[in-house]
Design a protein around this motif. Structure first.
Motif, PDB file in Angstrom:
ATOM      1  N   LEU A  93       0.801  -1.213   0.000  1.00 30.82           N
ATOM      2  CA  LEU A  93       0.000   0.000   0.000  1.00 30.82           C
ATOM      3  C   LEU A  93       0.837   1.266   0.000  1.00 30.82           C
ATOM      4  CD1 LEU A  93      -2.698  -1.197   2.559  1.00 30.82           C
ATOM      5  CD2 LEU A  93      -2.878  -1.141   0.078  1.00 30.82           C
ATOM      6  N   GLY A  94       2.011   1.232  -0.576  1.00 28.16           N
ATOM      7  CA  GLY A  94       2.797   2.442  -0.721  1.00 28.16           C
ATOM      8  C   GLY A  94       4.050   2.456   0.112  1.00 28.16           C
ATOM      9  N   ALA A  95       5.205   2.604  -0.527  1.00 33.87           N
ATOM     10  CA  ALA A  95       6.486   2.555   0.167  1.00 33.87           C
ATOM     11  C   ALA A  95       6.956   3.945   0.568  1.00 33.87           C
ATOM     12  CB  ALA A  95       7.537   1.903  -0.730  1.00 33.87           C
ATOM     13  N   THR A  96       7.544   4.026   1.763  1.00 39.63           N
ATOM     14  CA  THR A  96       8.281   5.218   2.167  1.00 39.63           C
ATOM     15  C   THR A  96       9.608   4.793   2.759  1.00 39.63           C
ATOM     16  OG1 THR A  96       7.461   5.359   4.463  1.00 39.63           O
ATOM     17  CG2 THR A  96       6.129   6.418   2.753  1.00 39.63           C
ATOM     18  N   SER A 134      -6.919   3.423   4.761  1.00 37.65           N
ATOM     19  CA  SER A 134      -7.210   2.071   5.244  1.00 37.65           C
ATOM     20  C   SER A 134      -6.657   1.881   6.659  1.00 37.65           C
ATOM     21  CB  SER A 134      -6.597   1.037   4.302  1.00 37.65           C
ATOM     22  OG  SER A 134      -7.029   1.255   2.974  1.00 37.65           O
ATOM     23  N   ASN A 135      -7.542   1.695   7.626  1.00 38.61           N
ATOM     24  CA  ASN A 135      -7.133   1.540   9.025  1.00 38.61           C
ATOM     25  C   ASN A 135      -7.272   0.074   9.426  1.00 38.61           C
ATOM     26  OD1 ASN A 135      -6.846   1.545  11.846  1.00 38.61           O
ATOM     27  ND2 ASN A 135      -7.684   3.611  12.011  1.00 38.61           N
ATOM     28  N   ARG A 136      -6.174  -0.664   9.351  1.00 37.72           N
ATOM     29  CA  ARG A 136      -6.228  -2.105   9.595  1.00 37.72           C
ATOM     30  C   ARG A 136      -6.424  -2.442  11.064  1.00 37.72           C
ATOM     31  NH1 ARG A 136      -1.151  -0.538   8.606  1.00 37.72           N
ATOM     32  NH2 ARG A 136       0.568  -1.176   9.959  1.00 37.72           N
ATOM     33  N   PHE A 137      -6.195  -1.499  11.955  1.00 36.22           N
ATOM     34  CA  PHE A 137      -6.399  -1.762  13.375  1.00 36.22           C
ATOM     35  C   PHE A 137      -7.863  -1.571  13.772  1.00 36.22           C
ATOM     36  CE2 PHE A 137      -1.889  -0.606  13.084  1.00 36.22           C
ATOM     37  CZ  PHE A 137      -1.330  -1.745  13.655  1.00 36.22           C
ATOM     38  N   LYS A 138      -8.518  -0.552  13.240  1.00 38.72           N
ATOM     39  CA  LYS A 138      -9.923  -0.316  13.581  1.00 38.72           C
ATOM     40  C   LYS A 138     -10.867  -1.104  12.682  1.00 38.72           C
ATOM     41  CE  LYS A 138     -13.280   3.272  14.687  1.00 38.72           C
ATOM     42  NZ  LYS A 138     -13.525   4.731  14.858  1.00 38.72           N
ATOM     43  N   TYR A 139     -10.487  -1.257  11.397  1.00 31.97           N
ATOM     44  CA  TYR A 139     -11.349  -1.956  10.436  1.00 31.97           C
ATOM     45  C   TYR A 139     -10.560  -3.092   9.769  1.00 31.97           C
ATOM     46  CZ  TYR A 139     -14.229   2.190  11.124  1.00 31.97           C
ATOM     47  OH  TYR A 139     -14.976   3.198  11.688  1.00 31.97           O
ATOM     48  N   PRO A 177     -12.001  -4.731   2.904  1.00 32.96           N
ATOM     49  CA  PRO A 177     -11.624  -5.616   1.791  1.00 32.96           C
ATOM     50  C   PRO A 177     -10.324  -5.241   1.101  1.00 32.96           C
ATOM     51  CG  PRO A 177     -13.594  -4.333   1.270  1.00 32.96           C
ATOM     52  CD  PRO A 177     -13.330  -4.151   2.725  1.00 32.96           C
ATOM     53  N   VAL A 178      -9.772  -4.058   1.366  1.00 33.78           N
ATOM     54  CA  VAL A 178      -8.422  -3.761   0.884  1.00 33.78           C
ATOM     55  C   VAL A 178      -7.440  -4.811   1.379  1.00 33.78           C
ATOM     56  CG1 VAL A 178      -6.483  -2.182   1.256  1.00 33.78           C
ATOM     57  CG2 VAL A 178      -8.660  -1.296   0.469  1.00 33.78           C
ATOM     58  N   PHE A 179      -7.694  -5.372   2.565  1.00 32.18           N
ATOM     59  CA  PHE A 179      -6.781  -6.348   3.151  1.00 32.18           C
ATOM     60  C   PHE A 179      -7.199  -7.797   2.885  1.00 32.18           C
ATOM     61  CE2 PHE A 179      -6.805  -2.609   6.043  1.00 32.18           C
ATOM     62  CZ  PHE A 179      -5.551  -2.131   5.720  1.00 32.18           C
ATOM     63  N   THR A 180      -8.392  -8.012   2.386  1.00 34.39           N
ATOM     64  CA  THR A 180      -8.862  -9.388   2.213  1.00 34.39           C
ATOM     65  C   THR A 180      -9.162  -9.755   0.765  1.00 34.39           C
ATOM     66  OG1 THR A 180     -11.168  -8.742   2.600  1.00 34.39           O
ATOM     67  CG2 THR A 180      -9.891  -9.419   4.518  1.00 34.39           C
ATOM     68  N   PRO A 186      -6.069  -1.996  -3.979  1.00 35.99           N
ATOM     69  CA  PRO A 186      -7.274  -1.290  -3.531  1.00 35.99           C
ATOM     70  C   PRO A 186      -8.309  -1.076  -4.625  1.00 35.99           C
ATOM     71  CG  PRO A 186      -5.345  -0.293  -2.545  1.00 35.99           C
ATOM     72  CD  PRO A 186      -4.836  -1.293  -3.542  1.00 35.99           C
ATOM     73  N   GLY A 187      -7.899  -0.576  -5.793  1.00 34.51           N
ATOM     74  CA  GLY A 187      -8.850  -0.427  -6.882  1.00 34.51           C
ATOM     75  C   GLY A 187      -8.899   0.980  -7.440  1.00 34.51           C
ATOM     76  N   MET A 188      -9.495   1.114  -8.637  1.00 30.05           N
ATOM     77  CA  MET A 188      -9.629   2.407  -9.293  1.00 30.05           C
ATOM     78  C   MET A 188     -10.744   3.212  -8.642  1.00 30.05           C
ATOM     79  SD  MET A 188      -7.308   2.318 -11.571  1.00 30.05           S
ATOM     80  CE  MET A 188      -6.414   1.248 -10.446  1.00 30.05           C
ATOM     81  N   PRO A 189     -10.487   4.485  -8.312  1.00 29.56           N
ATOM     82  CA  PRO A 189     -11.481   5.261  -7.575  1.00 29.56           C
ATOM     83  C   PRO A 189     -12.487   5.984  -8.459  1.00 29.56           C
ATOM     84  CG  PRO A 189      -9.473   6.524  -7.784  1.00 29.56           C
ATOM     85  CD  PRO A 189      -9.208   5.193  -8.446  1.00 29.56           C
ATOM     86  N   ILE A 190     -13.716   6.056  -7.983  1.00 27.42           N
ATOM     87  CA  ILE A 190     -14.731   6.992  -8.470  1.00 27.42           C
ATOM     88  C   ILE A 190     -15.318   7.627  -7.219  1.00 27.42           C
ATOM     89  CG2 ILE A 190     -16.918   7.306  -9.677  1.00 27.42           C
ATOM     90  CD1 ILE A 190     -16.281   4.824 -11.332  1.00 27.42           C
ATOM     91  N   ALA A 191     -15.188   8.934  -7.080  1.00 29.94           N
ATOM     92  CA  ALA A 191     -15.702   9.630  -5.897  1.00 29.94           C
ATOM     93  C   ALA A 191     -16.965  10.391  -6.281  1.00 29.94           C
ATOM     94  CB  ALA A 191     -14.650  10.578  -5.343  1.00 29.94           C
ATOM     95  N   ARG A 192     -18.014  10.219  -5.494  1.00 32.15           N
ATOM     96  CA  ARG A 192     -19.291  10.883  -5.766  1.00 32.15           C
ATOM     97  C   ARG A 192     -19.834  11.514  -4.489  1.00 32.15           C
ATOM     98  NH1 ARG A 192     -19.140  11.839 -11.034  1.00 32.15           N
ATOM     99  NH2 ARG A 192     -19.373   9.961 -12.347  1.00 32.15           N
TER     100      ARG A 192
END
Length: 728
Positions: A357-360, A419-424, A428-431, A436-442
């Motif tokens: 999910l992104g390297a730093t 994506s908060n893997r501790f609270k949620y 499905p990002v983790f499962t 994650p997928g291509m976004p469409i924001a509405r």
């Protein structure tokens, strides 16, 4: 096209090769999500699994996969110094461990044979086998492998594959469907220590001859840290178990009676020992911190931390910043006491997430001040302007803020991790596989929602936001499932796929009572077209099966969008199409823009993600008697190199934007269907792009001053392209 085949394409072709006379539009090219745009030939890799730090502050990395072959990179002072070769393609993959001494870099790698297609004894394993081991490189130039075996029958100077093979230490040969990675490496100037995790032992080799000196037993050893006194700290215990702990050994494998007072919820991701003898631990548990332990009066005691407790999830959850770590994978310290931390958004355990999910990679001075950071945050990811904030951009699981007054590549800022893997933890990002997928924001009923379509257009994830309670976090809200295979790890899911889930109780978990299997008789799995219109209706184009429209049914008491099988409309494939690939509906004008294949311009099954060969606009779509306004023949040159087809399109303002596999965008007037011109990547990104490897890889937004921002997924080098175009 497979991901790896796409990688071979993107490594070869520039995106600036027109196949016919065209009107190239005057645009400014920028990008989001990567510190470097490739204008100078550099980029930050998309994952970092392990690091090794030299005394002078060079950071050597390793990971299993970077799309353009930067698995093993070198960084210093916030710059890319180089990339080791031969960790990508031709059977080669990187790994999850790296070590250095004054002469060599040692990389954990694996070697396969591409399903038996690569054949040369000693260079590749036999068909059905996979090799795991260590590749030795020259520290002065890690592109050059450093042989320690004789080159039988072939001059190593003339045959680079033979030279690479002669520099490879085979540790495990296993069946090709078996994993036997090297999970830890450490090196002195004389000795190499190897964690043979699958064999429950540490193997010790002479660093020059690479002959094995000895072995000693450790249960599933992982990361290794070599201390100044020659002793070793080894991570041990069942892989993936949160109870794994560090054990202290002498150089000859004798267990020492030392314990680190690790907090109970520590999840050790990596370990290092600094010049002072402090043990430095990367904790990927709830703390998301670097922990320091010093030896005092014969015992190790906690002596400090680096990082906000809770990392990126503390304070405003999901808000990035210095010392707000997120998925620690590596830690190291240079001779001056500067600390280096790598993250990838999840940590060493990958499960279904491909490149994570992104390297730093960050550097901190001894006083905790951030010295530099590089970011490679995006992979198989698109972008969509936030409908509530014109300078805010969503990607699959991140948010960025724009300042278009700044130069290209400096005009974006990482603003939110969604994506908060501790609270949620059931997000499905983790499962669910395919990133994650291509976004469409509405914006619906005054609230912003994020819809994510996956790489193979199988399913749709739906997220809501509650900034007061969850900060930047996208809360799992709904899910429209496709095939059974893709959702096999979703908790409590009914068998067979093809269901709708809605978070009825608002807890962000997949409770058994919240699923609605499809009983409509019209099956949604299959097809390549997903679209969410501005009114919230979800559209599905299904090849020869027609178009399916799930109507937005308002919001439930917890703020989730409502979709139901009983509120679905089905449309037949409209003439002149024989197969449909995309269906983009504009409710403002009751207009449908559809693409696909006709009897005259038929399907080529070798190109299976394509939008098709024809674009048709229909007016009065919902009237029951839609009127075809025009039909446009789209680019289709499959014999050309690079290939020229259309893999995605979007409609915004006055235009239809259609993207080719290498990020060239054809712009059509939406009223007449006439082509206005073509956008191509500029010098800011080296006039290059990777393969647009998704069906929804393009979006556009018209700004208040008439300028268009066009975003294109850029597979190769950890970013999304951003074109800025203002029609004259």
């Amino acid at each position: 096209m497979t991901k790896r085949a796409g990688a071979l394409f993107c490594a070869v072709f520039l995106a600036s090769c027109p196949l016919y006379a065209e009107n190239v539009l005057n645009v400014k090219t920028s990008w989001i999500g990567n510190t470097f745009g490739f204008g100078d030939g550099t980029w930050t890799q998309i994952d970092i699994a392990a690091i090794a730090v030299s005394p002078d502050g060079k950071v050597y990395t390793n990971t299993i996969w970077d799309e353009s072959g930067a698995e093993a990179s070198i960084y210093q002072n916030g710059k890319v110094l180089g990339v080791a070769s031969d960790t990508h393609g031709w059977g080669n993959l990187g790994g999850t461990a790296v070590a250095i001494n004054r002469k060599y870099e040692f990389l954990a790698v694996s070697v396969g044979n591409e399903g038996g297609h690569l054949v040369s004894p000693g260079v590749w394993p036999e068909k059905g086998k996979q090799w795991y081991g260590v590749s030795r490189r020259e520290i002065a130039d890690p592109k050059r492998s450093s042989p320690f075996q004789s080159g039988a029958n072939v001059s190593l100077a003339l045959d680079p594959r033979a030279r690479l093979a002669a520099s490879f230490l085979l540790v495990n040969e296993v069946p090709s469907d078996t994993k036997a990675e090297i999970d830890g490496l450490a090196a002195s100037d004389t000795t190499l220590y190897v964690s043979n995790t699958a064999r429950d032992r540490i193997e010790v080799y002479d660093a020059e001859s690479m002959m094995q000196k000895t072995t000693w037993s450790v249960r599933e050893p992982g990361r290794i840290a070599l201390a100044p006194d020659g002793s070793l700290w080894v991570l041990t215990g069942p892989r993936g178990d949160r109870t794994r702990r560090l054990a202290h050994y002498t150089a000859d494998g004798q267990r020492l009676n030392d314990e680190l007072p690790l907090p109970d919820d520590t999840v050790v991701a990596d370990v290092a020992v600094d010049a002072q003898g402090r043990v430095v631990v990367a904790d990927n548990g709830p703390r998301q911190q670097v922990l320091f332990f010093s030896r005092t009066n014969g015992r190790y005691t906690a002596s400090g931390t680096l990082g906000e407790r809770g990392g990126i999830f503390s304070g405003v959850p999901g808000k990035p910043g210095p010392q707000r770590f997120n998925g620690l994978t590596g830690v190291g310290v240079d001779a001056r006491g500067n600390v280096y931390v790598s993250t990838n958004g999840v940590g060493p355990t990958r499960k279904v997430i491909g490149a994570n999910l992104g390297a730093t990679l960050e550097s901190y001075a001894p006083d905790g001040r951030q010295v530099w950071q590089v970011q490679g945050l995006l992979f198989v990811d698109g972008a969509w302007i936030d409908p509530s904030r014109p300078n805010s951009v969503y990607t699959g699981n991140k948010r960025f803020e724009l300042d278009l007054s700044k130069p290209s590549g400096q005009d974006w800022k990482y603003a939110g991790f969604l994506s908060n893997r501790f609270k949620y933890p059931e997000d499905p990002v983790f499962t669910v596989s395919e990133w994650p997928g291509m976004p469409i924001a509405r914006k619906l009923k005054g609230h912003t929602f994020l819809f994510l379509t996956d790489m193979y257009a199988d399913h749709v994830k739906i997220y809501r936001f509650d900034a007061a309670r969850d900060g930047e976090t996208a809360i799992p809200s709904g899910f429209i499932a496709g095939s059974a295979k893709a959702v096999e790890h979703v908790p409590n899911a009914p068998p067979g796929g093809d269901w709708i889930w809605r978070d009825a109780n608002g807890n962000g978990r997949f409770d058994a009572s919240e699923f609605s299997p499809n009983t409509s008789g019209a099956k949604l799995p299959g097809g390549w077209g997903w679209w969410v219109d501005s009114a919230g209706d979800i559209w599905r184009a299904r090849d020869t099966k027609g178009i399916f429209r799930l109507h937005f049914g308002g919001l439930d008491s917890n703020g989730n969008p409502i979709y139901a099988w009983s509120n679905m409309t089905t449309y037949p494939v409209p003439a002149p199409f024989t197969e449909l690939r995309r269906a983009i509906y504009d409710p403002a004008g009751d207009t449908m823009y559809a693409t696909g294949y006709t009897a005259d311009l038929g399907v080529d099954r070798a190109f299976w993600k394509e939008a098709g060969r024809v674009l048709v606009r229909y007016d009065k779509w919902s009237s029951g008697k839609p009127v075809q306004r025009y039909a446009v023949t789209l680019p289709w040159e499959t014999k050309a190199r690079p290939v020229s087809t259309i893999v995605g399109l979007t409609v915004e303002g006055q235009y239809v934007f259609a993207v080719e596999p290498f990020a060239a965008v054809h712009v059509y007037d939406k009223d007449s269907g006439q082509e206005v011109g073509v956008i191509r990547p500029g010098p800011e990104v080296g006039r290059a792009s990777g393969w647009v490897d998704v069906p929804n890889g393009i979006s556009a937004s018209r700004r208040s001053d008439g300028e268009y921002l066009v975003f294109v997924e850029e597979d190769a080098r950890g970013k999304v392209l951003m074109y800025r175009w203002k029609p004259s």
